[in-house]
Each structure stands twice: as C-alpha cells, then as structure tokens.
Design an enzyme around this catalytic site. Sequence first.
Site, PDB file in Angstrom:
ATOM      1  NE  ARG A 110      -0.930   0.158   5.134  1.00 32.51           N
ATOM      2  CZ  ARG A 110       0.340   0.710   5.912  1.00 32.51           C
ATOM      3  NH1 ARG A 110       0.456   1.643   5.164  1.00 32.51           N
ATOM      4  NH2 ARG A 110       0.483   0.065   6.737  1.00 32.51           N
ATOM      5  CE1 TYR A 146       3.837   1.831   7.776  1.00 31.01           C
ATOM      6  CE2 TYR A 146       3.546   3.257   9.601  1.00 31.01           C
ATOM      7  CZ  TYR A 146       2.980   2.493   8.409  1.00 31.01           C
ATOM      8  OH  TYR A 146       1.668   3.039   8.400  1.00 31.01           O
ATOM      9  CG  HIS A 200      -3.690   0.766   8.643  1.00 36.95           C
ATOM     10  ND1 HIS A 200      -3.909  -0.451   8.303  1.00 36.95           N
ATOM     11  CD2 HIS A 200      -4.322   1.031  10.270  1.00 36.95           C
ATOM     12  CE1 HIS A 200      -4.622  -1.479   8.563  1.00 36.95           C
ATOM     13  NE2 HIS A 200      -4.990  -0.486   9.946  1.00 36.95           N
TER      14      HIS A 200
END
Length: 378
Positions: free
Chosen positions: A277, A291, A281
Amino acid sequence: MWCIIIFIDLYHYFRYEVTDLSQAVAQYETPYVQILDENGNVTNPDLLPSLSDEQLRELMKRMVFTRIWDQRAIKLSRQGRLGFYAPVAGQEASMIGCEFATQKEDFLLPGYRDIPQCYFHGYPLHQLFLYSRGHQLGGKVPEGVNCMLPQIIIGAQIVQTPGVALAFKLRGEKRVAITFTGDGGTSQGDFYEGMNFAGAMNLPAVFFVQNNQYAISVPRELQTRAKTLAQKAVAAGIPGVQVDGMDVLAVYHVTHEAVERARAGEGPTMIEAVTFRYGPHTMSGDDPTRYRTKETQEEWERKDPLIRFRKYLESKGIWSESEEQAYIEEAKEIVNQALKQADEAEKMTVADLIDTMFAEPTQTLKRQRAEITGEGAN
C-alpha cells in the site's frame, strides 16, 4: 556417572531433533506465481488466463477506476467529507484480479480496505461512501448483492466465512465464499479457526490474504517466523499459494483456480498476494514515513500494477494513453455522481437507528425513543 551419561545422550538427542525440525521449516517452499514482470513482459506463458481482449481491457478500466476513486477518497477524508477510509493505491491488482475471478452468486466477506471488491460485486458506490461516513444506509446491502458489510474488526469475517460456505454445501449450491484480510489478520486467532473449520468440513471457501507488508506499522518480518504467510495453510490441511500481488493476471489465475476448486467440491484454498500500500494504513492518523523508508516506497512503486498491466496491453495493441485519459474523466464523473447521491441521503436520527436495528425494540428502547422524539411510547 550414569546420570551424566544419560543427560549427555538426551542433550544430543534433543539437539539433533530440534536442528532437524528447524531445517525442515527452513526448507518448506510455497508455490509462487507470476505471469507479468515489472515491465509487463510475460514470464510464464503457460499460465496466461483465457481472457478476451475486452475482458483484459475491463481489468485495466477497473484498476484505473480504483486508483482515481482512491485519490478522491483521500481528498474527501482530508476535507472532513468522509469518515473512516483505508487507502488502496498499490493494491489494485490484488483487489481487482481476485474479484474478477468470482461469479456474482459467490459471496464476499470483506475487511474495511476491501471496498473495491464490494463495488465491483454490485455494492452501490454511493452506499459505500455512506458506509465510510458511518451512515446506517451504507450498511443496508441491496437485495441480490452477495456481499457482507465490510468488517472493521480484524479477522472477524474469517470465522463467518465457513458458516456461509457450509450453508452453500448443505443446500447443494455451487457457490463459493471468499474472504479477505491483510498480513496482520493472519496473526488473529479467528484466521486459524475459520480456515481450520473450512478445511475440516471441506467447504467451498477461499481465504485471500493481501500481504501489503505492514500490519499498520509492524513489518511483515516481525509478525511471524513463517517464511511465507501462504504456508500457514498447511496447519489447516488445505492448499496455500503465494502470488505476485502487483500482477493482475497472476492474481486472477490463482483465484480462478481456487474458486473453481471450491465450486467443484475440492475444498478451500488460502492465497497470499504479495503487494504494497502506497499510502497510510488509514486516514485516521497513521504516518507511514515513521516506519517506512523512501527507498522502500520507490522500490515498490517501480512494481506498480497499473504501469505493468498498461505496458502489457499496449504491447498487444489493445490500450492507449488517450483511451486511458478518457476513462479517467469517466471515472471522475462516476465518483462525483455517487458522492452527490450520498450527500443527498437523509440525515440519520437515533430513532431511525433504533427502528433499523431492532425488529422488536425492548421496552427500555421504546421509552428512550419516545423521549428522543417526543412521541408516546407504545
């Protein structure tokens, strides 16, 4: 002395056994399927699905539509005009390819990111906008649309799947239940329970995992010691296959094979689509730059599913830049009309919610409804 000798023997025995088991785990291989490489070249011609030129064009249209819709949904979310939304850019091939391999009578059990599959299975777009806004009409699945409401609880749809599949089997219906989750969902107890029950009962089900590399911010390598997610199917005694999730033809091929196996009474299959993706999120506060590195993002963008499939279609002479631009404008208009229809939906009231959720409200709810509306309680 004898105690020492026995201890040493046991030490060597268990040390040998553990080493042997570790090697067995390390050597386990899961089938990996790819048909198109990053440049749109065919890597496995024997697996090319028997799709017409029009069907191939339809696959491209659906991926383009999903990318445009996603871009608009992200903007709407930032404007406060949409509620909960999980971006899908990068995952178009896994989403579109798997749904395209199903039939309309097959039943979808989606997670919250699986909005595109719902739409192309017949769920009206304006209702999906309402779903994202938390409007009760968004969850009113139309008659004849074989799709569950997108599930917010991670993995809950997986234990529902064998229930739906069992109903099909008991009725003698040639229908399949297919459910979706992410890589993080495979760590839920629901995942094992649902898949194990389906395997034990030999049910017509497909468990489709979109491994987009991160369970929110937790990278795939920290979620499990398993070499692949697909090999988790072994515990349930069912086939597991890993597929290039950026390759729409490969996704279609493995899903079609799994769906037809299930329809023929040969039981369930687990599919792991390796994808990515591009965005966060969800639009509810996640920041992927905390991250993920820029290098990782760029590496996956070079594998973009739309670019890959576009090159393949152009090499066959059945797609062009001008045609894609025209369809982009058409997609924008479809999204605009759906959004307009969603905006025109009546505002929800608490009384409406009570009436919708309960066929026969309790006396307490009746009293509360009367207090809210000013009407007399029945």
